[in-house]
Scaffold this motif. Structure first.
Motif, short mmCIF file in Angstrom:
data_model
loop_
_atom_site.label_atom_id
_atom_site.label_comp_id
_atom_site.label_asym_id
_atom_site.label_seq_id
_atom_site.Cartn_x
_atom_site.Cartn_y
_atom_site.Cartn_z
N VAL A 129 14.80 2.13 -4.74
CA VAL A 129 13.88 2.42 -5.83
C VAL A 129 13.31 1.11 -6.33
N CYS A 130 12.01 1.05 -6.54
CA CYS A 130 11.39 -0.14 -7.11
C CYS A 130 10.47 0.27 -8.24
N VAL A 131 9.93 -0.69 -8.92
CA VAL A 131 9.10 -0.43 -10.09
C VAL A 131 7.74 -1.07 -9.87
N ILE A 132 6.67 -0.35 -10.15
CA ILE A 132 5.33 -0.93 -10.10
C ILE A 132 5.16 -1.78 -11.35
N VAL A 133 4.95 -3.07 -11.15
CA VAL A 133 4.81 -3.99 -12.29
C VAL A 133 3.36 -4.32 -12.58
N ARG A 134 2.50 -4.14 -11.58
CA ARG A 134 1.09 -4.44 -11.78
C ARG A 134 0.28 -3.66 -10.76
N GLN A 135 -0.87 -3.17 -11.17
CA GLN A 135 -1.72 -2.42 -10.26
C GLN A 135 -3.11 -3.01 -10.32
N GLU A 136 -3.67 -3.30 -9.15
CA GLU A 136 -5.04 -3.81 -9.10
C GLU A 136 -6.01 -2.65 -9.12
N SER A 148 -5.13 0.98 -3.53
CA SER A 148 -4.23 0.82 -2.40
C SER A 148 -3.36 -0.42 -2.53
N LEU A 149 -3.69 -1.35 -3.42
CA LEU A 149 -2.89 -2.57 -3.59
C LEU A 149 -2.09 -2.50 -4.88
N ILE A 150 -0.79 -2.49 -4.71
CA ILE A 150 0.10 -2.37 -5.88
C ILE A 150 1.16 -3.45 -5.77
N HIS A 151 1.43 -4.14 -6.88
CA HIS A 151 2.47 -5.15 -6.90
C HIS A 151 3.78 -4.49 -7.34
N GLU A 184 0.87 -1.16 0.00
CA GLU A 184 0.00 0.00 0.00
C GLU A 184 0.92 1.21 0.00
N ILE A 185 0.81 2.04 -1.03
CA ILE A 185 1.73 3.16 -1.19
C ILE A 185 1.05 4.46 -0.79
N ARG A 186 1.77 5.24 0.03
CA ARG A 186 1.29 6.56 0.42
C ARG A 186 2.30 7.58 -0.07
N LEU A 187 1.86 8.55 -0.80
CA LEU A 187 2.75 9.58 -1.31
C LEU A 187 3.04 10.60 -0.22
N LEU A 188 4.32 10.84 0.04
CA LEU A 188 4.71 11.78 1.07
C LEU A 188 4.88 13.20 0.54
N ASP A 189 5.16 13.33 -0.74
CA ASP A 189 5.39 14.65 -1.33
C ASP A 189 4.34 14.92 -2.40
N THR A 228 1.01 4.49 -11.75
CA THR A 228 0.69 3.58 -12.83
C THR A 228 1.83 2.59 -13.00
N LYS A 229 1.63 1.62 -13.86
CA LYS A 229 2.66 0.64 -14.16
C LYS A 229 3.92 1.38 -14.62
N CYS A 230 5.07 0.91 -14.19
CA CYS A 230 6.40 1.46 -14.49
C CYS A 230 6.77 2.68 -13.63
N TYR A 231 5.85 3.16 -12.77
CA TYR A 231 6.19 4.24 -11.85
C TYR A 231 7.25 3.72 -10.88
N GLU A 232 8.21 4.53 -10.48
CA GLU A 232 9.33 4.09 -9.65
C GLU A 232 9.37 4.85 -8.31
N PRO A 233 8.60 4.38 -7.32
CA PRO A 233 8.67 5.01 -6.00
C PRO A 233 9.89 4.53 -5.23
N ILE A 234 10.25 5.28 -4.18
CA ILE A 234 11.32 4.85 -3.29
C ILE A 234 10.66 4.23 -2.06
N ILE A 235 11.04 3.00 -1.77
CA ILE A 235 10.51 2.28 -0.61
C ILE A 235 11.49 2.43 0.54
N GLY A 236 11.01 2.85 1.70
CA GLY A 236 11.84 2.96 2.88
C GLY A 236 11.44 1.88 3.87
N SER A 237 12.41 1.09 4.30
CA SER A 237 12.15 0.03 5.27
C SER A 237 13.34 -0.06 6.21
N GLN A 238 13.10 0.18 7.49
CA GLN A 238 14.15 0.18 8.50
C GLN A 238 15.28 1.12 8.08
#
Length: 197
Positions: free
Chosen positions: A182-189, A193-196, A153-158, A167-177
């Motif tokens: 940078v990752c790529v959205i490969v599929r969107q339902e 709120s659910l993005i692969h 579930e992606i939340r935009l901070l900016d 959309t597909k191919c969008y490249e958000p930055i994932i922060g974990s610990q």
């Protein structure tokens, strides 16, 4: 005296002269421990690696104990590497605030000297930069696995740049610990709120 939730203490301190730093430090030590840490003390060991050092050919990992407890002579798994593999290492030494200790509990930041097992020694010999920020030391009973695709579930901070379309191919930055990747959205339902990734 207990502070009310709507009162925020303000300390006038000086890092240059040390003025009132002792008072501020005393206040920090009096703050209650987070309940989330105390609940995680009985869980299996999980240590997030922030930094890696080499001192006299010894491998030292700096990080935070996120779950459980880490102990000297404990065998743990370190990983994942670029192929998603975890390798066995032994904890030789632990230091918290430059003091040698026998163990560190969840919530503590410490450095851990490790001795690689046979397989890990070969891995380190082939690639001196094999250990990197974001790896974990974990107990083998957790059966850790690395994943390259997951639902999020992606939340935009900016949102200052106007409307952003995920959309597909969008490249958000994932922060974990301790890591940002940078990752790529490969599929969107259809449920936005659910993005692969």
């Amino acid at each position: 005296r207990t502070l009310q939730e709507n009162i925020i203490p303000i300390f006038l301190v000086s890092c240059k002269t040390g003025y009132k730093l002792d008072l501020f430090e005393t206040f920090l030590h009096l703050l209650p421990v987070q309940d989330s840490w105390s609940n995680k003390k009985i869980m299996s060991t999980e240590f997030y690696v922030h930094e890696k050092y080499e001192v006299n050919d010894n491998i030292i990992l700096g990080g935070t104990v996120i779950k459980g407890q880490i102990q000297v002579n404990q065998n743990l798994l370190l990983g994942p590497d670029e192929k998603g593999v975890f390798r066995q290492v032994e904890v030789q030494n632990i230091e918290c605030r430059k003091i040698k200790v026998k163990s560190a509990a969840c919530g503590q930041i410490c450095t851990v000297a490790i001795k690689p097992g046979v397989e890990a020694s070969q891995w380190f010999a082939q690639n001196s930069s094999a250990i990197r920020r974001g790896m974990v030391l974990t107990h083998k009973n957790l059966n850790p696995k690395a994943y390259y695709e997951f639902k999020a579930e992606i939340r935009l901070l900016d949102s200052s740049k106007g409307e952003t379309h995920l959309t597909k191919c969008y490249e958000p930055i994932i922060g974990s610990q301790t890591t940002r990747q940078v990752c790529v959205i490969v599929r969107q339902e259809y449920d936005l709120s659910l993005i692969h990734i």
